[in-house]
Design an enzyme around this catalytic site. Structure first.
Site, PDB file in Angstrom:
ATOM      1  N   GLY A 137       1.359  -6.661 -44.110  1.00  0.00           N
ATOM      2  CA  GLY A 137       2.420  -5.849 -43.515  1.00  0.00           C
ATOM      3  C   GLY A 137       3.043  -4.990 -44.586  1.00  0.00           C
ATOM      4  O   GLY A 137       2.545  -3.902 -44.912  1.00  0.00           O
ATOM      5  N   GLU A 371       7.446   1.464 -40.826  1.00  0.00           N
ATOM      6  CA  GLU A 371       7.241   2.509 -41.854  1.00  0.00           C
ATOM      7  C   GLU A 371       7.867   2.085 -43.168  1.00  0.00           C
ATOM      8  O   GLU A 371       8.501   2.885 -43.862  1.00  0.00           O
ATOM      9  CB  GLU A 371       7.838   3.842 -41.388  1.00  0.00           C
ATOM     10  CG  GLU A 371       7.103   4.470 -40.244  1.00  0.00           C
ATOM     11  CD  GLU A 371       5.894   5.302 -40.644  1.00  0.00           C
ATOM     12  OE1 GLU A 371       5.929   5.899 -41.732  1.00  0.00           O
ATOM     13  OE2 GLU A 371       4.933   5.345 -39.863  1.00  0.00           O
TER      14      GLU A 371
END
Ligand SMILES: Cc1cc2nc3c(=O)[nH]c(=O)nc-3n(C[C@H](O)[C@H](O)[C@H](O)COP(=O)(O)OP(=O)(O)OC[C@H]3O[C@@H](n4cnc5c(N)ncnc54)[C@H](O)[C@@H]3O)c2cc1C
Length: 388
Positions: A137, A371
């Site tokens: 991630g 993001e």
């Protein structure tokens, strides 16, 4: 709202830019906003609002003319994301994801790739950007999706997690590791995968807290054969492409977050000017005015900073990563604070689904996570001050 009107005037849009903004505002008010609560409830993918955007040719704003677009300034693109997201955060992120996924093709693709693929994007095709995996991630370099060259094809094996528009996109920009390069970072490569590629499947959309109409899905690649002609750049160019792309998508995430924050600010001030307690409108209590003062100040500063970042990018700057991180960090933290305070100012009614602020608070949370989480952005900004 005088301060915000002045900020808007300072942007001094060209007449054709203003015409686009007026058209987007009209579609946002008349088509998108009225459908947003229904889509949030049903979790249906909002084809009606996506088609309304395509009716305006909005993907064309970032696709070069040679491939079917009519590009405008990045600042205008950000303003469009903000207006759509104010009306419906799910639709806003679907539109922004077209840019996030396909801008790297514009910046790094070959002429042949652009001629072949971009007209589909300009005509309203949906794009997607697939980086995250179950165990990769915040540290994307831990990805394990494998790209194995095999003649004219690249064979893809692996899986992605939490991919926006994963099940609806026509073209997906997928990152993976080139099997012949033995280097965790140096092996990362980027490949455009087309929707109907055999061996590629998108799973069931996640049941999410917010942005419930945007389809967030896992992807799986099982011996998926992708033409080698869809490789962006060379094997191993992926990390460079990834970092350059994120710098341009992060201001777009900030614009999405600001759209949510603006919606909450408008609902909050309208409610505070009508709801009466102890014989006064709740906006007349000084404690609440201090709250409005803090939120309005931060909103104005975030808007001005995002204008600054957009001007840097429109001016051709290449080194704006820290500025983009500041925009993403502050806009998303503000969206969460603004929506939480908007619920608070609605009292018990804010907790009830009939009021939009309830949805806005759920929609805002993700902006602090994706993001690059805000912890990661604080690190990037802080690290930039450490002398080498
Ligand atoms: C609705 C939704 C849509 C998404 N869309 C996309 C998409 O379109 N494409 C895509 O590729 N991904 C997408 N993502 C994935 C998203 O970008 C990741 O969830 C995000 O990057 C965080 O990764 P993670 O969930 O694995 O959390 P982790 O990285 O496991 O982080 C867990 C916690 O640890 C903290 N942490 C991790 N590393 C550090 C560190 N070095 N220092 C301090 N704290 C740290 C984080 O800040 C976080 O609080 C989406 C996710 C969601 C929920």
């Amino acid at each position: 709202m005088k301060i915000f009107d002045q900020l808007e005037r300072r942007r001094a849009w060209e007449p054709e830019e203003q015409a686009i903004l007026d058209a987007v505002r009209r579609v946002a008010d008349e088509v998108i906003a009225p459908k947003a609560a229904g889509f949030d409830k049903s979790c249906e993918f909002p084809w009606a609002t996506v088609e309304a955007l395509n009716g305006l040719g909005l993907n064309g704003l970032f696709v070069p003319e040679a491939y079917g677009g009519s590009p405008m300034r990045y600042k205008l693109y950000l303003a469009v994301v903000k207006i759509i997201s104010e009306a419906c955060a799910s639709t806003g992120i679907i539109y922004a994801t077209n840019f996030h996924g396909m801008k790297p093709l514009i910046d790094f693709g070959s002429e042949e790739q652009k001629l072949r693929l971009l007209p589909r994007v300009a005509a309203g095709g949906l794009g997607s950007l697939a980086i995250t995996e179950l165990n990769a991630g915040s540290d994307a370099t831990g990805m394990t999706t494998r790209f194995r060259p095999d003649g004219d094809h690249v064979v893809v094996d692996g899986g992605k997690t939490f991919i926006t528009s994963g099940s609806t996109a026509n073209l997906l920009l997928v990152f993976g590791k080139w099997s012949e390069i033995d280097d965790a970072r140096g092996a990362i490569s980027a490949l455009i995968v087309e929707k109907d590629t055999p061996g590629f499947t998108a799973g069931r959309p996640e049941d999410k807290m917010g942005l419930r109409a945007s389809a967030t899905t896992p992807l799986s690649f099982d011996n998926a054969r992708v033409p080698r002609g869809n490789l962006l750049g060379q094997p191993g160019d992926g990390l460079r492409i990834l970092l350059a792309s994120l710098n341009k998508s992060r201001p777009s995430i900030a614009a999405h977050a600001l759209g949510i924050a603006i919606a909450a600010f408008k609902d909050m001030t309208a409610y505070m000017n009508t709801r009466r307690q102890s014989g006064r409108r709740i906006a007349e209590f000084q404690a609440n005015q201090f709250l409005l003062a803090d939120l309005a100040s931060d909103l104005a500063l975030c808007e001005a900073w995002l204008d600054h970042v957009a001007d840097l990018i429109d001016g051709g700057a290449t080194d704006f990563g820290v500025e983009a991180s500041i925009a993403k960090l502050r806009a998303s933290d503000l969206a969460m604070r603004m929506t939480t305070d908007a619920v608070q100012m609605h009292g018990g009614y804010g907790y009830i689904r009939d009021y939009r602020v309830e949805r806005l608070m759920r929609d805002a949370k993700i902006t602090q996570i994706w993001e690059g989480t805000n912890q990661v952005h604080r690190q990037l900004i802080g690290r930039s001050f450490v002398e080498k």
